[in-house]
Design a protein around this motif. Sequence first.
Motif, short mmCIF file in Angstrom:
data_model
loop_
_atom_site.label_atom_id
_atom_site.label_comp_id
_atom_site.label_asym_id
_atom_site.label_seq_id
_atom_site.Cartn_x
_atom_site.Cartn_y
_atom_site.Cartn_z
N ALA A 169 0.82 -1.22 0.00
CA ALA A 169 0.00 0.00 0.00
C ALA A 169 0.85 1.26 0.00
CB ALA A 169 -0.94 -0.01 1.19
N THR A 170 1.98 1.24 0.73
CA THR A 170 2.86 2.42 0.71
C THR A 170 4.32 1.97 0.72
OG1 THR A 170 3.20 2.67 3.11
CG2 THR A 170 1.23 3.69 2.21
N ILE A 171 5.17 2.78 0.13
CA ILE A 171 6.63 2.66 0.30
C ILE A 171 7.12 4.06 0.62
CG2 ILE A 171 8.85 2.08 -0.78
CD1 ILE A 171 7.42 0.19 -2.63
N ASP A 172 7.72 4.25 1.78
CA ASP A 172 8.10 5.60 2.21
C ASP A 172 9.57 5.63 2.61
OD1 ASP A 172 5.18 6.35 2.39
OD2 ASP A 172 5.30 4.79 3.91
N ILE A 173 10.33 6.47 1.93
CA ILE A 173 11.73 6.64 2.28
C ILE A 173 11.96 8.08 2.71
CG2 ILE A 173 14.11 6.49 1.42
CD1 ILE A 173 12.97 4.19 -0.40
N GLY A 174 11.27 8.99 2.08
CA GLY A 174 11.28 10.39 2.52
C GLY A 174 12.66 11.03 2.45
N ASN A 175 13.48 10.55 1.56
CA ASN A 175 14.82 11.10 1.41
C ASN A 175 14.76 12.33 0.51
OD1 ASN A 175 17.53 11.50 1.31
ND2 ASN A 175 18.04 9.54 0.37
N THR A 176 15.28 13.46 0.99
CA THR A 176 15.19 14.68 0.18
C THR A 176 16.48 14.95 -0.60
OG1 THR A 176 15.88 15.92 2.12
CG2 THR A 176 13.51 15.82 1.70
N ALA A 177 17.50 14.10 -0.38
CA ALA A 177 18.78 14.35 -1.06
C ALA A 177 19.14 13.18 -1.94
CB ALA A 177 19.87 14.59 -0.03
N GLN A 178 19.77 13.47 -3.08
CA GLN A 178 20.16 12.39 -4.01
C GLN A 178 21.51 11.78 -3.65
OE1 GLN A 178 21.76 13.72 -7.78
NE2 GLN A 178 21.00 15.78 -7.33
N ASN A 179 22.25 12.41 -2.75
CA ASN A 179 23.58 11.90 -2.43
C ASN A 179 23.68 11.32 -1.01
OD1 ASN A 179 23.27 14.30 -1.14
ND2 ASN A 179 25.18 15.25 -1.86
N ILE A 180 22.51 10.98 -0.45
CA ILE A 180 22.50 10.35 0.88
C ILE A 180 21.88 8.95 0.77
CG2 ILE A 180 21.38 10.41 3.17
CD1 ILE A 180 21.73 13.37 3.23
N ILE A 181 22.53 7.99 1.34
CA ILE A 181 21.95 6.66 1.48
C ILE A 181 21.02 6.70 2.68
CG2 ILE A 181 22.49 4.28 2.18
CD1 ILE A 181 25.05 4.54 0.45
N PRO A 182 19.72 6.37 2.49
CA PRO A 182 18.76 6.59 3.57
C PRO A 182 18.93 5.59 4.72
CG PRO A 182 17.70 5.50 1.73
CD PRO A 182 19.09 5.81 1.28
N GLU A 183 18.77 6.13 5.92
CA GLU A 183 18.86 5.26 7.11
C GLU A 183 17.59 4.42 7.27
OE1 GLU A 183 19.15 7.37 10.82
OE2 GLU A 183 19.64 5.56 11.96
#
Length: 393
Positions: A244-258
């Motif tokens: 139903a959802t996939i949420d990463i919410g990363n606003t930067a292209q050069n950060i690997i999300p935690e």
Amino acid sequence: MTKINFDPINLTQALVQCPSVTPKDEGALDIVENHLSHLGFKCTRLPFSDKNSYDVDNLFASIGSTGKHLAFAGHTDVVPPGNEDSWKYPPFSAKIDGDKLYGRGSEDMKSNIACFISATHAFIEKHGANFNGKLSFIITGDEEKDAINGTSKMLEWTKQNNIIFDQCIVGEPTSNKSIGDKIKIGRRGSISFFITVKGVQGHTANAHRAENSAHHLTTLLNNIISKPLDKGNDNFLPTSIQIATIDIGNTAQNIIPEFAKATVNIRFNDMHTSESLIEWMQNHIDSVFKNIDKSSCSFTIDSSAEAFLTKPGSLSKLMSDSIAEVTSKNSKTEMATDGGTSDARFIKDYCEVAELGIRNQTLHQVNEFVYLNDLKDLQKIYLKILENYFSKN
Ligand SMILES: [Zn+2]
């Protein structure tokens, strides 16, 4: 005091004109209570509170003291109308235009309550109040939303008061092309998983010093949906797994999300339970994360209903026989288990339960409506069910 009028069309109009968006009542239960009191029912209001939800008023009404006990269950609350300007007529005006009655709640499910009350009126007029049976109405104001202070608590109350039902008909809209061509004898279960994967944040250029939560989550999700849980069976469709959802919410292209999160909703048949699906999910996580830290993936659940099936038997047969008598059709009534959940999920723990109501066409939509002729047909079918049910006492 509401005007007493047992015509199913008038009664549907009166109920639709109460803007009873959960948890508001706006006089809807009063209308039901006044009509049933008029017929000799003993009415008990059951307001419930709970720290986890809003307050709700409910109505239990009963007549008769001996014999088999049939209950009719329904809800007077409705979902919000949405953008009122999109409606052809104001959503709580209950406007009749041609062969249709428009309004929020007309299909889901005020017309069904109106038809059952109207049928009960006709039944009692003909057979009197001493029909050698018991008939009850379980009417809640909390079906469309939390359902915490509604039917489940009403049933606990009836149990505490030694009120036992033999069978129950839920008046949700089940019919398809014509009234009575489809009833529901079970429902799929529903469980949602809220999954969180925790990785190690880092620079996308230094991936060796990070752990990408998004990669692990997508591997897990891919694993989950790659193999169907089952093929379905005689009474149920295959279990459906939906991301139903996939949420990463990363606003930067050069950060690997935690963090990476997802919601998975599963509509399951009677080959599974919430418990077995939680185990299934844990097994998938254990295998995907076996070389990583297993604790980096966790989930919470919302388990709203288990799957159930009322075996095709006495109640469903009585209903389909009654439908056939009224509609004089040769085509058989379909015994289905599809669609969403209903309060039958609670009732199934107390007695045999099946659902029969108006045609399922426009519920929860803008311009929700019912056909006037369908109301007349449903009233006749409910009346025939009452006659057949209590004649076999
Ligand atoms: Zn409903």
